[in-house]
Every structure is written in C-alpha cells, then in structure tokens.
Design a protein around this motif. Structure first.
Motif, PDB file in Angstrom:
ATOM      1  N   LEU A 470       0.958  -1.113  -0.143  1.00  0.00           N
ATOM      2  CA  LEU A 470      -0.070   0.032   0.114  1.00  0.00           C
ATOM      3  C   LEU A 470       1.041   1.222  -0.116  1.00  0.00           C
ATOM      4  O   LEU A 470       1.936   1.468   0.839  1.00  0.00           O
ATOM      5  CB  LEU A 470      -0.797  -0.309   1.161  1.00  0.00           C
ATOM      6  CG  LEU A 470      -1.814   1.211   1.349  1.00  0.00           C
ATOM      7  CD1 LEU A 470      -2.634   1.341   0.284  1.00  0.00           C
ATOM      8  CD2 LEU A 470      -2.596   1.199   2.722  1.00  0.00           C
ATOM      9  N   HIS A 471       0.637   2.154  -1.014  1.00  0.00           N
ATOM     10  CA  HIS A 471       1.351   3.283  -0.957  1.00  0.00           C
ATOM     11  C   HIS A 471       0.930   4.376   0.054  1.00  0.00           C
ATOM     12  O   HIS A 471      -0.210   4.465   0.234  1.00  0.00           O
ATOM     13  CB  HIS A 471       1.190   3.971  -2.573  1.00  0.00           C
ATOM     14  CG  HIS A 471       2.096   3.242  -3.525  1.00  0.00           C
ATOM     15  ND1 HIS A 471       2.641   3.815  -4.688  1.00  0.00           N
ATOM     16  CD2 HIS A 471       2.423   1.974  -3.714  1.00  0.00           C
ATOM     17  CE1 HIS A 471       3.062   2.983  -5.405  1.00  0.00           C
ATOM     18  NE2 HIS A 471       3.189   1.690  -4.803  1.00  0.00           N
ATOM     19  N   GLY A 472       1.806   4.993   0.476  1.00  0.00           N
ATOM     20  CA  GLY A 472       1.393   6.300   1.331  1.00  0.00           C
ATOM     21  C   GLY A 472       0.969   6.112   2.647  1.00  0.00           C
ATOM     22  O   GLY A 472       0.659   6.935   3.306  1.00  0.00           O
ATOM     23  N   HIS A 473       0.799   4.904   3.174  1.00  0.00           N
ATOM     24  CA  HIS A 473       0.401   4.730   4.130  1.00  0.00           C
ATOM     25  C   HIS A 473       1.076   3.530   5.177  1.00  0.00           C
ATOM     26  O   HIS A 473       1.641   2.809   4.483  1.00  0.00           O
ATOM     27  CB  HIS A 473      -1.264   4.196   4.343  1.00  0.00           C
ATOM     28  CG  HIS A 473      -2.008   5.403   3.514  1.00  0.00           C
ATOM     29  ND1 HIS A 473      -2.003   5.483   2.375  1.00  0.00           N
ATOM     30  CD2 HIS A 473      -3.033   6.315   4.259  1.00  0.00           C
ATOM     31  CE1 HIS A 473      -2.932   6.547   2.022  1.00  0.00           C
ATOM     32  NE2 HIS A 473      -3.495   7.017   3.061  1.00  0.00           N
ATOM     33  N   PHE A 474       0.944   3.513   6.436  1.00  0.00           N
ATOM     34  CA  PHE A 474       1.473   2.100   7.236  1.00  0.00           C
ATOM     35  C   PHE A 474      -0.041   1.530   7.560  1.00  0.00           C
ATOM     36  O   PHE A 474      -1.114   2.272   7.892  1.00  0.00           O
ATOM     37  CB  PHE A 474       2.326   2.628   8.303  1.00  0.00           C
ATOM     38  CG  PHE A 474       3.254   3.183   8.307  1.00  0.00           C
ATOM     39  CD1 PHE A 474       4.505   2.613   7.543  1.00  0.00           C
ATOM     40  CD2 PHE A 474       3.542   4.494   8.385  1.00  0.00           C
ATOM     41  CE1 PHE A 474       5.651   2.885   7.318  1.00  0.00           C
ATOM     42  CE2 PHE A 474       4.728   5.121   8.149  1.00  0.00           C
ATOM     43  CZ  PHE A 474       5.820   4.311   7.226  1.00  0.00           C
ATOM     44  N   PHE A 475       0.009   0.217   7.646  1.00  0.00           N
ATOM     45  CA  PHE A 475      -1.155  -0.365   8.121  1.00  0.00           C
ATOM     46  C   PHE A 475      -0.952  -1.450   9.337  1.00  0.00           C
ATOM     47  O   PHE A 475       0.131  -2.107   9.433  1.00  0.00           O
ATOM     48  CB  PHE A 475      -2.150  -1.203   6.889  1.00  0.00           C
ATOM     49  CG  PHE A 475      -1.263  -2.085   6.319  1.00  0.00           C
ATOM     50  CD1 PHE A 475      -0.737  -3.388   6.634  1.00  0.00           C
ATOM     51  CD2 PHE A 475      -0.808  -1.862   4.997  1.00  0.00           C
ATOM     52  CE1 PHE A 475      -0.132  -4.354   5.914  1.00  0.00           C
ATOM     53  CE2 PHE A 475      -0.077  -2.709   4.247  1.00  0.00           C
ATOM     54  CZ  PHE A 475       0.205  -4.161   4.971  1.00  0.00           C
ATOM     55  N   GLN A 476      -1.753  -1.658  10.251  1.00  0.00           N
ATOM     56  CA  GLN A 476      -1.533  -2.577  11.381  1.00  0.00           C
ATOM     57  C   GLN A 476      -2.172  -3.886  10.860  1.00  0.00           C
ATOM     58  O   GLN A 476      -3.343  -4.020  10.569  1.00  0.00           O
ATOM     59  CB  GLN A 476      -1.911  -2.159  12.547  1.00  0.00           C
ATOM     60  CG  GLN A 476      -1.949  -2.974  13.687  1.00  0.00           C
ATOM     61  CD  GLN A 476      -2.588  -2.622  14.980  1.00  0.00           C
ATOM     62  OE1 GLN A 476      -2.739  -1.302  15.189  1.00  0.00           O
ATOM     63  NE2 GLN A 476      -3.045  -3.557  15.977  1.00  0.00           N
ATOM     64  N   VAL A 477      -1.349  -4.889  11.164  1.00  0.00           N
ATOM     65  CA  VAL A 477      -1.937  -6.382  11.142  1.00  0.00           C
ATOM     66  C   VAL A 477      -2.589  -6.806  12.040  1.00  0.00           C
ATOM     67  O   VAL A 477      -1.988  -6.846  13.112  1.00  0.00           O
ATOM     68  CB  VAL A 477      -0.693  -7.339  10.480  1.00  0.00           C
ATOM     69  CG1 VAL A 477      -1.209  -8.576  10.258  1.00  0.00           C
ATOM     70  CG2 VAL A 477       0.223  -6.823   9.316  1.00  0.00           C
ATOM     71  N   GLY A 487       1.685 -11.354  19.334  1.00  0.00           N
ATOM     72  CA  GLY A 487       2.812 -10.781  19.647  1.00  0.00           C
ATOM     73  C   GLY A 487       2.653  -9.345  19.628  1.00  0.00           C
ATOM     74  O   GLY A 487       1.664  -8.704  19.916  1.00  0.00           O
ATOM     75  N   SER A 488       3.949  -8.725  19.426  1.00  0.00           N
ATOM     76  CA  SER A 488       3.921  -7.052  19.388  1.00  0.00           C
ATOM     77  C   SER A 488       2.999  -6.727  18.207  1.00  0.00           C
ATOM     78  O   SER A 488       2.508  -7.363  17.386  1.00  0.00           O
ATOM     79  CB  SER A 488       5.420  -6.894  18.937  1.00  0.00           C
ATOM     80  OG  SER A 488       5.505  -5.486  18.288  1.00  0.00           O
ATOM     81  N   PRO A 489       2.481  -5.437  18.298  1.00  0.00           N
ATOM     82  CA  PRO A 489       1.675  -5.003  17.091  1.00  0.00           C
ATOM     83  C   PRO A 489       2.560  -4.902  15.873  1.00  0.00           C
ATOM     84  O   PRO A 489       3.762  -4.389  15.925  1.00  0.00           O
ATOM     85  CB  PRO A 489       1.392  -3.523  17.725  1.00  0.00           C
ATOM     86  CG  PRO A 489       1.293  -3.483  19.071  1.00  0.00           C
ATOM     87  CD  PRO A 489       2.535  -4.646  19.605  1.00  0.00           C
ATOM     88  N   ILE A 490       2.131  -5.244  14.925  1.00  0.00           N
ATOM     89  CA  ILE A 490       2.761  -5.328  13.749  1.00  0.00           C
ATOM     90  C   ILE A 490       2.402  -4.106  12.717  1.00  0.00           C
ATOM     91  O   ILE A 490       1.040  -4.276  12.273  1.00  0.00           O
ATOM     92  CB  ILE A 490       2.529  -6.678  12.834  1.00  0.00           C
ATOM     93  CG1 ILE A 490       2.863  -7.686  13.771  1.00  0.00           C
ATOM     94  CG2 ILE A 490       3.321  -6.929  11.625  1.00  0.00           C
ATOM     95  CD1 ILE A 490       2.671  -9.223  13.245  1.00  0.00           C
ATOM     96  N   VAL A 491       3.190  -3.293  12.180  1.00  0.00           N
ATOM     97  CA  VAL A 491       2.788  -2.162  11.197  1.00  0.00           C
ATOM     98  C   VAL A 491       3.613  -2.338  10.137  1.00  0.00           C
ATOM     99  O   VAL A 491       5.167  -2.330  10.238  1.00  0.00           O
ATOM    100  CB  VAL A 491       3.118  -0.821  12.084  1.00  0.00           C
ATOM    101  CG1 VAL A 491       2.834   0.268  11.300  1.00  0.00           C
ATOM    102  CG2 VAL A 491       2.201  -0.832  13.204  1.00  0.00           C
TER     103      VAL A 491
END
Length: 553
Positions: A470-477, A487-491
């Motif tokens: 995805l361009h221009g953004h981070f997403f959280q799995v 586990g840890s939040p995955i971004v």
C-alpha cells in the motif's frame, strides 16, 4: 505453457545460441578487462561528450552512501560485473546497482533531482515513505514519466524513521528488474549501533538482456540490441491499452517467464545477489568484538528469501521500518523476506570468527546469496554454510510483546473492504485479479480523510505468493487466518500472503491522494493485480500527458 509459446521460446533460444556463438571472440576479449580502476564515487554524472568509443563498455561503480538534504540521481545504462567474468547489462542510478544509499535525518526536508539519461522514460517511487501524493512517483497517476534527457525534482519531509527503499515505478517489471533501485534510510534521534549495514537482495538472469515483448504469432522480431531480461512476455498480440489517465497498459499481459496452469516459472533467475554481487564477490561485513551491529535487509527482487544469521543470537527490531515491541533474542531461525519487505536485525558481536548470513533452501541458486560477517583479525575457518538446512521460519504474528495498539478487530470502522486475490486465465492469457478483475478495471477503494479502514486480504491463488504493498500509508496487521495477532503490534506497508492465507489489516486514511495498492511481485502487478486507494475529498492539479508513455507498473 501454451504450445505456441513453447515453440517460440525454443526458437528464440536457438537463434540466441547462434548469435552468441558468432560473438564468442568478442565476449572473450571483454572478460579479461581490468576493473581495478573503476570510479568508486558513484556520484559523477556521465557527460555524453566524454563517452569512449563503441568498443568500450561502461562499468558500474561501487555503491556509495549519500548524506545531507539535496541530492542528484542520474538514471543511466551500464554493465554490472556480478561475479568475476560475468557481466550483465543494467540500468542504474548514479552508475551503481543498487543505486546510492540515502541516509537522512528524521525531520529533514530532502530534495532529490532525477536526471534521466536512459533511452526510455522513468520515475522514482519512495517505497514505504509516507510522502505527499504528488511525490509518489507513479506515472499517469501523480506525475508524467520523466522523458529521456529531462529532469524531475522530488521534495518531501522524512517524517518517520526506518528502513525504506526507492525504485522506478515506470514499467516496473522491467526497470526495477534491470537495477533501478536503492536503499533509503531515515535515521531517528535514538539510533545507537556501532555498525550499520544494508543488504539489498535481488535475482538476475545470467543470459543477460532479453526482451521478447514485441513478438507475435506472425513474426519473429529479433532485435537483439533491445532485449530485456525481466519481462519474458511471450504473447503480446492482445491489445490491453486503456484510456484511464492516458496510461499505456499494453505490456500488462501474460506470464513474464512462461506459465503452467497457474504460477510462474522463475528458474530463469539463476543468479542471486546481495548489493549487486553474488557468491564470493559479496563484500564482507566487518565487525569488532563487543560492538552492537544492525543489518537492514531489503528485498528488491521478485522472490522471497529465507535469511539465516549464523553464530549469534539476534533480535528482529523492525519490519518495514516500524519497530517491534520488546523483541526476543532468537537463533537458528530464518527470516522470510518477501519482495518489497524490509527487516532490521540487531546482534552483539560476541563470538569472534567469520560467520555467514545466507539464504536457505534446497535450490542451488541460494548459494549465491550469502555474505560473511568477519571479526577483525579472526580465523576464516570458523563457520561453514548450511543453506540446505530446514530451519523454522520466524512467526512474526507471535513475536515480541503485546502492547496497546491503534486498532483492534472489533472496533467500529468507517469502511470494511475485502480483496480476493487470485490467478486466472482470461482471453487465453494468465492474469492476476482482485475480486475477479484486472487493472485498470479493478474497483477503487474510496475513502475520505480521517476514515478508519479495515481490509481483509485473501490469497486464493493455488501456487502464487502475493506481497501486497500500500502506497503512502502504514497499516496494522490485526489477524492471520482468523486468529488475532498474539505478539507485538505489527505495522507494515508490504504484507506477503502465501496461497490460502488470509489477513485483516487496518489503517487511518491520513494522507490524501490517489494511491496504488498492488502486488509487489511486479509481474503480477503488470498482469492486473493493482487497485487504487482513492480519497474522494482530494483534488489533484496533475494532468496526464497522453504522449508521455506512462506505464505505472
């Protein structure tokens, strides 16, 4: 593979073999060249008035690191000696493969001038960096492709620290594959390591530059001077041109390497590389006992790789540049890194010797993707490669420590959307679909600024991985195969889906524009697996030029 396609491939290789034989003496004369006086700066732009005669090939320079705020990148053709005696035709930024590594400070505004000395238009996409939409480098969407002899200035603020990369987004299945990429590091204020290495992974075809995209059923066009090694398009008779944004989609067809009922034959990529070198030609990573070492892995290729660090416990401290909360020390596990992804590893240099960091698998090609971590003054016989060992793959969904995160599975979202990813045959050609459609006919994901968005991604292809970017953004799995992340939040910005896998991800629509969301196995993107995240409350002043030859994938 279709019978007609198989016949053409055999016919082409027969002619190619004859031509190679005819050029045998010329080839031998090139292999003995002395490369010891190659320009090592990587920063000098080639002046056409100083070009040597046609009997001398340009050679790539050593990759450099660029620091500061203003830079120039010159895209040009060259030739890469990937191993002694094996030279490949490449396209470069600043005459190196990878191109120069950028190292900028968080908060800096950077200005990068792209000069195009290539024979074709090009652009630069800043993969993972949340740049303004007009700086995203997508021909026909955010800008027109930069024509040969022309320039374009990219300017943006480096807001989020981490490991990113840059690459052409014009006809990417060809141009990235030819070498138009490099690493882009945004250094945070709390970076505290003694050694910091970047390893850019890629695959190559030893036969060199082969372009069969102009072949059709009625003729065999053997223009060897323009042969392209990345897009083995064996049937270009179908015209898929579209009027959307005046983009040329004419090459968005058929499997680039020959196909069975489903999936690619990627065996033509027979050389694996790290930082543009293969096997013993790869530079050693020098360390001293007691140092804290970071290794940044960037996959610029088309295949996933399973990377194993020998002789040390290590932590995976970030993925796609975003930190992992309280990562545990691990050893004898491999990190699976898909096309477009990045992983940062850290370890303490507490075991003097010479140790491998290598790709694992039972394919002989993996032998080319191994570097040596060499302690100063250490014995060279400490370690042996074990690339065929079947080691467990790190499960990122259960790694690190759980903590408060921005999104949860059960919260309310403004938009929920499903992307069904698949492989199909349409009009006699293999295509890659999103919800049964190919680009540019895929449904756009329409949002407004501030929307909370949840996307369910499902890979229904039987044999193909789909690393979705995805361009221009981070997403959280949020979940994998229906199970919440433990586990840890995955971004991330790039997420690989293996056949049958399903993920849910969430993000906030906080960067207005028209953004691509596509598979980063770029042949899949070129054959249809692309859509757009489109802000309905965003208006652009960009006007696509119908004569620019814009090819966004």
């Amino acid at each position: 593979m279709k019978i007609g396609t198989s016949f053409k491939l055999v016919f082409v290789f027969a002619i190619f073999a004859v031509l190679l034989t005819a050029c045998f003496d010329s080839k031998d004369s090139m292999e003995g060249m002395d490369h010891s006086n190659m320009n090592q700066s990587g920063m000098t732009n080639t002046d056409s008035s100083n070009q040597s005669n046609v009997n001398t090939q340009d050679k790539t320079s050593k990759m450099t690191t660029l620091k500061g705020k203003e830079f120039t990148l010159t895209a040009k053709t060259s030739n890469l000696e990937i191993t002694p005696g094996k030279t490949l035709p490449v396209w470069t930024f600043n005459n190196s493969v990878p191109g120069p590594e950028f190292r900028v400070k968080q908060g800096d505004t950077v200005k990068i001038t792209l000069k195009n000395d290539l024979p074709e238009p090009t652009t630069i996409h800043w993969h993972g960096l949340p740049v303004p939409n007009e700086m995203d480098g997508i021909p026909g969407v955010t800008q027109n492709a930069v024509q040969p002899g022309k320039s374009f200035v990219y300017e943006f603020k480096a807001t989020v620290p981490g490991t990113y990369w840059y690459h052409s987004h014009q006809d990417g299945a060809n141009q990235v594959d030819k070498g138009l990429y490099g690493a882009f590091i945004v250094e945070g204020t709390d970076e505290k390591v003694d050694r910091d290495y970047t390893l850019v992974l890629d695959e190559w075809m030893s036969m060199g530059d082969m372009d069969m995209s102009s072949m059709d059923n009625s003729s065999m066009n053997m223009d060897m001077s323009s042969m392209d090694h990345s897009n083995m398009n064996m049937d270009s008779s179908k015209d898929q041109a579209s009027s959307e944004n005046n983009i040329d989609h004419g090459n968005m067809s058929d499997d680039a390497h020959g196909s069975s009922a489903e999936g690619h034959d990627m065996s033509m990529y027979d050389i694996y590389s790290i930082n543009g070198k293969s096997g013993d030609s790869i530079d050693k990573l020098i360390v001293k006992k007691g140092e804290k070492v970071r290794i940044r892995l960037v996959n610029a290729g088309l295949l996933s790789h399973n990377i194993h660090l020998h002789g040390h416990e290590f932590k995976v401290v970030s993925t796609d540049g975003q930190p992992i909360n309280n990562p545990a020390s691990i050893n004898d596990q491999v990190i699976s890194i898909a096309p477009g992804e990045r992983y940062d590893l850290e370890f303490e240099a507490n075991n003097p010797g010479q140790w491998y960091i290598e790709d694992h698998g039972d394919d002989p090609r993996v032998k080319g993707m191994k570097a040596i971590i060499a302690y100063e003054g250490a014995n060279a016989d400490t370690d042996k490669p074990n690339e065929t060992a079947a080691l467990p793959i790190l499960d990122l969904t259960r790694y690190g420590q759980s903590s408060n995160s921005v999104f949860t599975l059960d919260q309310k979202y403004d938009l929920e959307y499903t992307m069904d990813l698949n492989t199909d045959q349409q009009s006699g050609q293999q295509v890659y679909t999103i919800n049964g459609k190919t680009y540019p006919d895929t449904e756009k994901i329409k949002v407004k600024k501030g929307d909370l968005v949840k996307v369910r991604l499902v890979n229904n292809s039987k044999t193909d991985d789909h690393p979705m970017h995805l361009h221009g953004h981070f997403f959280q799995v949020l979940s994998k195969n229906g199970k919440p992340i433990e586990g840890s939040p995955i971004v991330k910005d790039t997420l690989n889906l293996k056949p049958g896998e399903e993920y849910e991800v969430a993000f906030v629509a906080d960067n207005p524009g028209d953004w691509m969301f596509h598979c980063h196995e770029l042949h899949h993107a070129a054959a249809g697996m692309v859509t757009h995240l489109r802000y309905t409350d965003y208006k652009s002043d960009f006007v696509p030029d119908p004569n620019a030859g814009n090819k966004p994938e």
